[in-house]
Design an enzyme around this catalytic site. Structure first.
Site, short mmCIF file in Angstrom:
data_model
loop_
_atom_site.label_atom_id
_atom_site.label_comp_id
_atom_site.label_asym_id
_atom_site.label_seq_id
_atom_site.Cartn_x
_atom_site.Cartn_y
_atom_site.Cartn_z
N HIS A 233 -8.63 -3.71 -1.59
CA HIS A 233 -7.96 -3.70 -0.28
C HIS A 233 -8.91 -3.18 0.79
O HIS A 233 -9.87 -2.48 0.49
CB HIS A 233 -6.69 -2.85 -0.35
CG HIS A 233 -5.54 -3.57 -0.95
ND1 HIS A 233 -4.26 -3.09 -0.97
CD2 HIS A 233 -5.49 -4.77 -1.60
CE1 HIS A 233 -3.46 -3.96 -1.55
NE2 HIS A 233 -4.19 -4.98 -1.96
N GLU B 19 -8.60 -0.82 3.09
CA GLU B 19 -8.72 0.64 3.19
C GLU B 19 -9.55 1.18 2.02
O GLU B 19 -10.41 2.05 2.17
CB GLU B 19 -7.33 1.29 3.16
CG GLU B 19 -6.36 0.73 4.22
CD GLU B 19 -5.52 -0.41 3.70
OE1 GLU B 19 -6.07 -1.38 3.12
OE2 GLU B 19 -4.29 -0.36 3.89
N CYS C 143 -0.70 0.14 1.54
CA CYS C 143 0.26 -0.21 0.49
C CYS C 143 0.66 1.01 -0.31
O CYS C 143 -0.06 2.00 -0.37
CB CYS C 143 -0.36 -1.26 -0.43
SG CYS C 143 -1.82 -0.68 -1.31
N CYS D 236 -3.24 2.14 -1.73
CA CYS D 236 -4.10 2.80 -0.73
C CYS D 236 -3.50 4.08 -0.20
O CYS D 236 -4.23 5.01 0.15
CB CYS D 236 -4.41 1.83 0.41
SG CYS D 236 -5.30 0.38 -0.16
N1 LIG Z 1 -2.62 -2.59 3.66
C1 LIG Z 1 -3.08 -3.63 2.91
N2 LIG Z 1 -4.43 -3.83 2.83
C2 LIG Z 1 -4.93 -4.89 2.13
O1 LIG Z 1 -6.16 -5.07 2.08
C3 LIG Z 1 -4.02 -5.79 1.46
N3 LIG Z 1 -4.50 -6.88 0.77
C4 LIG Z 1 -2.65 -5.50 1.53
N4 LIG Z 1 -1.77 -6.28 0.83
C5 LIG Z 1 -0.48 -5.72 0.42
C6 LIG Z 1 0.21 -6.62 -0.61
O2 LIG Z 1 1.44 -5.99 -0.96
C7 LIG Z 1 -0.64 -6.78 -1.89
O3 LIG Z 1 -1.80 -7.48 -1.59
C8 LIG Z 1 0.18 -7.59 -2.93
O4 LIG Z 1 1.17 -6.73 -3.46
C9 LIG Z 1 -0.69 -8.09 -4.08
O5 LIG Z 1 -1.25 -6.98 -4.75
P1 LIG Z 1 -2.86 -6.96 -4.94
O6 LIG Z 1 -3.44 -6.97 -3.53
O7 LIG Z 1 -3.21 -8.20 -5.69
O8 LIG Z 1 -3.17 -5.68 -5.66
N5 LIG Z 1 -2.18 -4.42 2.26
ZN LIG Z 2 -3.72 -1.22 -0.24
#
Ligand SMILES: Nc1nc(=O)c(N)c(NC[C@H](O)[C@H](O)[C@H](O)COP(=O)(O)O)[nH]1
Ligand SMILES: [Zn+2]
Length: 167
Positions: free
Chosen positions: A54, A56, A91, A101
């Site tokens: 992600h 963060e 998240c 995060c």
């Molecule tokens: N704040 C935040 N920064 C990120 O870089 C990102 N990709 C998400 N995304 C939140 C979303 O809820 C998750 O991407 C899905 O739940 C899939 O989970 P994964 O990412 O595969 O672990 N949220």
């Molecule tokens: Zn996250």
């Protein structure tokens, strides 16, 4: 100053634009900033670092690497008044099961045990597409980390975030 927050959030959105589009997550960008000096300590975007990372998480990981530390010890190198700008709220649950995060931000403590990241500035709430209501803000605030919405870029942030989703 609100103008400055918007400027940092714009830079975070620039990061989000670098993220490879995928249907299974959001394209997010983040910036770590020393709030006392305004210095940008690190930038990151979704999937920048290897693995399913992600934005963060990448910010913290890159700063840790620059200080020869594992991500979980990054707090030891962070200034005492660090803030994070992220285009989407951190998240608290990930479908992949990876460490959220919110937890990564909360654990950035110095050797004195004090949290190093004091505030999280966010561009939008997380859309309830993957994990229902995002509980990240609640958990951060329960741990003494203030979450502040920076208004003004919501539409652009969301269109970048969902670019990989079938429209
Ligand atoms: N704040 C935040 N920064 C990120 O870089 C990102 N990709 C998400 N995304 C939140 C979303 O809820 C998750 O991407 C899905 O739940 C899939 O989970 P994964 O990412 O595969 O672990 N949220
Ligand atoms: Zn996250």
């Amino acid at each position: 100053d609100p103008k400055d927050h918007l400027q940092y959030m714009r830079l975070a959105l620039d990061q989000a634009q670098e993220s490879p589009p995928k249907p299974s997550n959001f394209r997010v960008g983040a910036l770590l900033v020393d709030a006392d000096t305004g210095t940008i300590l690190s930038r990151g975007y979704t999937l920048e670092c290897e693995g399913n990372t992600h934005a963060e998480q990448c910010c913290l990981l890159k700063f840790a690497k620059a200080h020869d530390l594992p991500e979980e010890s990054v707090g030891e190198a962070l200034p005492t008044n660090t803030v994070i700008y992220t285009t989407m709220e951190p998240c608290n649950l990930r479908l992949s099961g990876n460490l959220p995060c919110a937890d990564r931000i909360i654990r950035t403590r110095g050797k004195d045990g004090q949290p190093r990241i004091k505030k999280v500035y966010l561009g939008v709430k997380e859309p309830e597409k993957f994990v229902g209501e995002n509980e990240g803000r609640k958990k951060l605030e329960e741990n003494g980390i203030e979450c502040i919405h920076v208004p003004g870029l919501e539409d652009r942030i969301l269109s970048v975030a969902t670019a990989g989703h079938e429209q």
